[in-house]
Scaffold this motif. Structure first.
Motif, PDB file in Angstrom:
ATOM      1  N   LEU A 128      39.190 -48.765  88.674  1.00 24.36           N
ATOM      2  CA  LEU A 128      39.915 -49.272  87.503  1.00 24.36           C
ATOM      3  C   LEU A 128      41.342 -48.712  87.422  1.00 24.36           C
ATOM      4  O   LEU A 128      42.262 -49.424  87.021  1.00 24.36           O
ATOM      5  CB  LEU A 128      39.137 -48.916  86.222  1.00 24.36           C
ATOM      6  CG  LEU A 128      39.718 -49.473  84.933  1.00 24.36           C
ATOM      7  CD1 LEU A 128      39.628 -50.996  84.896  1.00 24.36           C
ATOM      8  CD2 LEU A 128      39.008 -48.893  83.710  1.00 24.36           C
ATOM      9  N   ASP A 129      41.501 -47.446  87.807  1.00 26.57           N
ATOM     10  CA  ASP A 129      42.848 -46.846  87.721  1.00 26.57           C
ATOM     11  C   ASP A 129      43.826 -47.586  88.633  1.00 26.57           C
ATOM     12  O   ASP A 129      44.941 -47.912  88.235  1.00 26.57           O
ATOM     13  CB  ASP A 129      42.783 -45.357  88.099  1.00 26.57           C
ATOM     14  CG  ASP A 129      41.867 -44.597  87.157  1.00 26.57           C
ATOM     15  OD1 ASP A 129      42.134 -44.584  85.952  1.00 26.57           O
ATOM     16  OD2 ASP A 129      40.848 -44.055  87.628  1.00 26.57           O
ATOM     17  N   ALA A 130      43.400 -47.884  89.844  1.00 25.77           N
ATOM     18  CA  ALA A 130      44.272 -48.614  90.782  1.00 25.77           C
ATOM     19  C   ALA A 130      44.539 -50.030  90.272  1.00 25.77           C
ATOM     20  O   ALA A 130      45.666 -50.534  90.354  1.00 25.77           O
ATOM     21  CB  ALA A 130      43.622 -48.662  92.166  1.00 25.77           C
ATOM     22  N   LEU A 131      43.503 -50.658  89.717  1.00 26.31           N
ATOM     23  CA  LEU A 131      43.653 -52.033  89.223  1.00 26.31           C
ATOM     24  C   LEU A 131      44.630 -52.081  88.046  1.00 26.31           C
ATOM     25  O   LEU A 131      45.536 -52.931  88.010  1.00 26.31           O
ATOM     26  CB  LEU A 131      42.273 -52.571  88.805  1.00 26.31           C
ATOM     27  CG  LEU A 131      42.242 -53.946  88.148  1.00 26.31           C
ATOM     28  CD1 LEU A 131      42.787 -55.029  89.087  1.00 26.31           C
ATOM     29  CD2 LEU A 131      40.822 -54.309  87.721  1.00 26.31           C
ATOM     30  N   GLU A 132      44.449 -51.168  87.102  1.00 25.91           N
ATOM     31  CA  GLU A 132      45.326 -51.188  85.920  1.00 25.91           C
ATOM     32  C   GLU A 132      46.776 -50.905  86.290  1.00 25.91           C
ATOM     33  O   GLU A 132      47.700 -51.517  85.764  1.00 25.91           O
ATOM     34  CB  GLU A 132      44.831 -50.165  84.882  1.00 25.91           C
ATOM     35  CG  GLU A 132      43.576 -50.651  84.190  1.00 25.91           C
ATOM     36  CD  GLU A 132      43.069 -49.708  83.108  1.00 25.91           C
ATOM     37  OE1 GLU A 132      42.348 -50.170  82.224  1.00 25.91           O
ATOM     38  OE2 GLU A 132      43.365 -48.488  83.174  1.00 25.91           O
ATOM     39  N   ARG A 133      46.980 -49.959  87.198  1.00 28.04           N
ATOM     40  CA  ARG A 133      48.362 -49.664  87.613  1.00 28.04           C
ATOM     41  C   ARG A 133      48.982 -50.859  88.332  1.00 28.04           C
ATOM     42  O   ARG A 133      50.164 -51.159  88.192  1.00 28.04           O
ATOM     43  CB  ARG A 133      48.399 -48.429  88.524  1.00 28.04           C
ATOM     44  CG  ARG A 133      48.258 -47.116  87.781  1.00 28.04           C
ATOM     45  CD  ARG A 133      49.348 -46.917  86.731  1.00 28.04           C
ATOM     46  NE  ARG A 133      50.661 -46.812  87.345  1.00 28.04           N
ATOM     47  CZ  ARG A 133      51.317 -45.684  87.571  1.00 28.04           C
ATOM     48  NH1 ARG A 133      50.790 -44.548  87.201  1.00 28.04           N
ATOM     49  NH2 ARG A 133      52.509 -45.698  88.151  1.00 28.04           N
ATOM     50  N   THR A 134      48.173 -51.561  89.121  1.00 28.82           N
ATOM     51  CA  THR A 134      48.675 -52.737  89.845  1.00 28.82           C
ATOM     52  C   THR A 134      49.072 -53.836  88.852  1.00 28.82           C
ATOM     53  O   THR A 134      50.155 -54.428  88.963  1.00 28.82           O
ATOM     54  CB  THR A 134      47.597 -53.249  90.828  1.00 28.82           C
ATOM     55  OG1 THR A 134      47.269 -52.182  91.721  1.00 28.82           O
ATOM     56  CG2 THR A 134      48.081 -54.442  91.628  1.00 28.82           C
TER      57      THR A 134
END
Ligand SMILES: [Fe+2]
Length: 265
Positions: free
Chosen positions: A17-23
């Protein structure tokens, strides 16, 4: 590239989720916010700690195709022939989404591919695996040539994921195939610079992975395609890897799944 004519193609979020939200945050900063132009090409879940949150977040986006991890999720009983870390993450995913309405049904019944034509008459195909390849892996020019044999005559660009390694494959008008893996793309074009595609060539574009990159660069990877200018751009996005590693350990998933995120391998 114009945000109004830009498609976003992403793959292999793998419950990060962290990578997705930052993207998504990075795309928003670039004024790319029309989620109808976002296309997910598989492996939303698996490996990472937050399958439910990732699936809920991306579900409203216009289109998704199924990856191998969604396929595993749909397998009845014991999952065979799959690495034990992936099996453990699938079991975690089942536990997380079992009371989440029809989420299990939605994930497991996604289509294998999606086809779209552009206003300029280019046909695009979106699917998880590279065509005609051994488990989706294309590692050199010869394998790229073989993969192009599996591309329909009228398809201009095939967008794929699965290997977690960004790459650009081109079949030129003279019948020669080229294969540019991530390190060559970086060397020739630099990440983030638009690459103008040749209208007379066919392409297979591996968009890399949002949640578990394996090309030695741990940053999330996503590809933009402008269907008017016929340009693509590979984006890399920093995120808080340590935070995700902690969540992986807290979820009781194997340390290896946390460690590899920092190495991008
Ligand atoms: Fe994957």
């Amino acid at each position: 590239m114009d945000p109004k004519s830009t498609l976003v193609i992403f793959s292999d979020i793998h419950s990060n989720l962290d990578a997705l939200e930052r993207t998504l945050g990075r795309l928003k900063m670039m004024e790319i916010t029309n989620h109808k132009k976002f296309i997910g090409i598989g492996d939303i879940i698996g490996y990472g700690p937050q399958p439910k949150e990732c699936a809920e977040l991306v579900r409203d986006f216009a289109v998704h195709v199924r990856g191998n991890h969604e396929k595993y999720l749909g397998m009845e009983g014991k999952i065979r022939g799959v690495n034990p870390h992936a099996v453990q993450a699938i079991e975690l995913t089942r536990g997380c989404i079992q009371n989440n309405g029809d989420m299990l049904g939605w994930l497991t019944s996604l289509p294998e591919d999606f086809i779209q034509s552009t206003p300029k008459g280019f046909k695009l195909r979106f699917t998880h695996y590279a065509p005609n390849s051994d488990l989706g892996y294309v590692r050199n020019k010869e394998e790229a040539a073989k993969a192009f044999e599996g591309v329909a005559d009228d398809t201009t660009i095939t967008f794929v994921g699965h290997t977690h390694q960004p790459a650009l494959m081109e079949l030129r008008g003279d019948g020669k195939a080229d294969f540019l893996p991530g390190q060559d793309l970086k060397k020739h074009f630099g990440w983030e610079n638009p690459i103008t595609l040749d209208p007379d060539s066919k392409y297979i574009i591996n968009v890399g992975s949002v949640g578990q990159p394996r090309d030695g660069d741990p940053r999330a990877s996503v590809v933009l395609y402008d269907f008017i200018s016929h340009e693509i751009k590979f984006l890399r996005v920093d995120y808080d890897i340590e935070k995700t590693q902690e969540k992986i350990r807290e979820a009781g998933l194997p340390d290896h799944l946390a460690d590899r995120l920092a190495d991008g391998k």
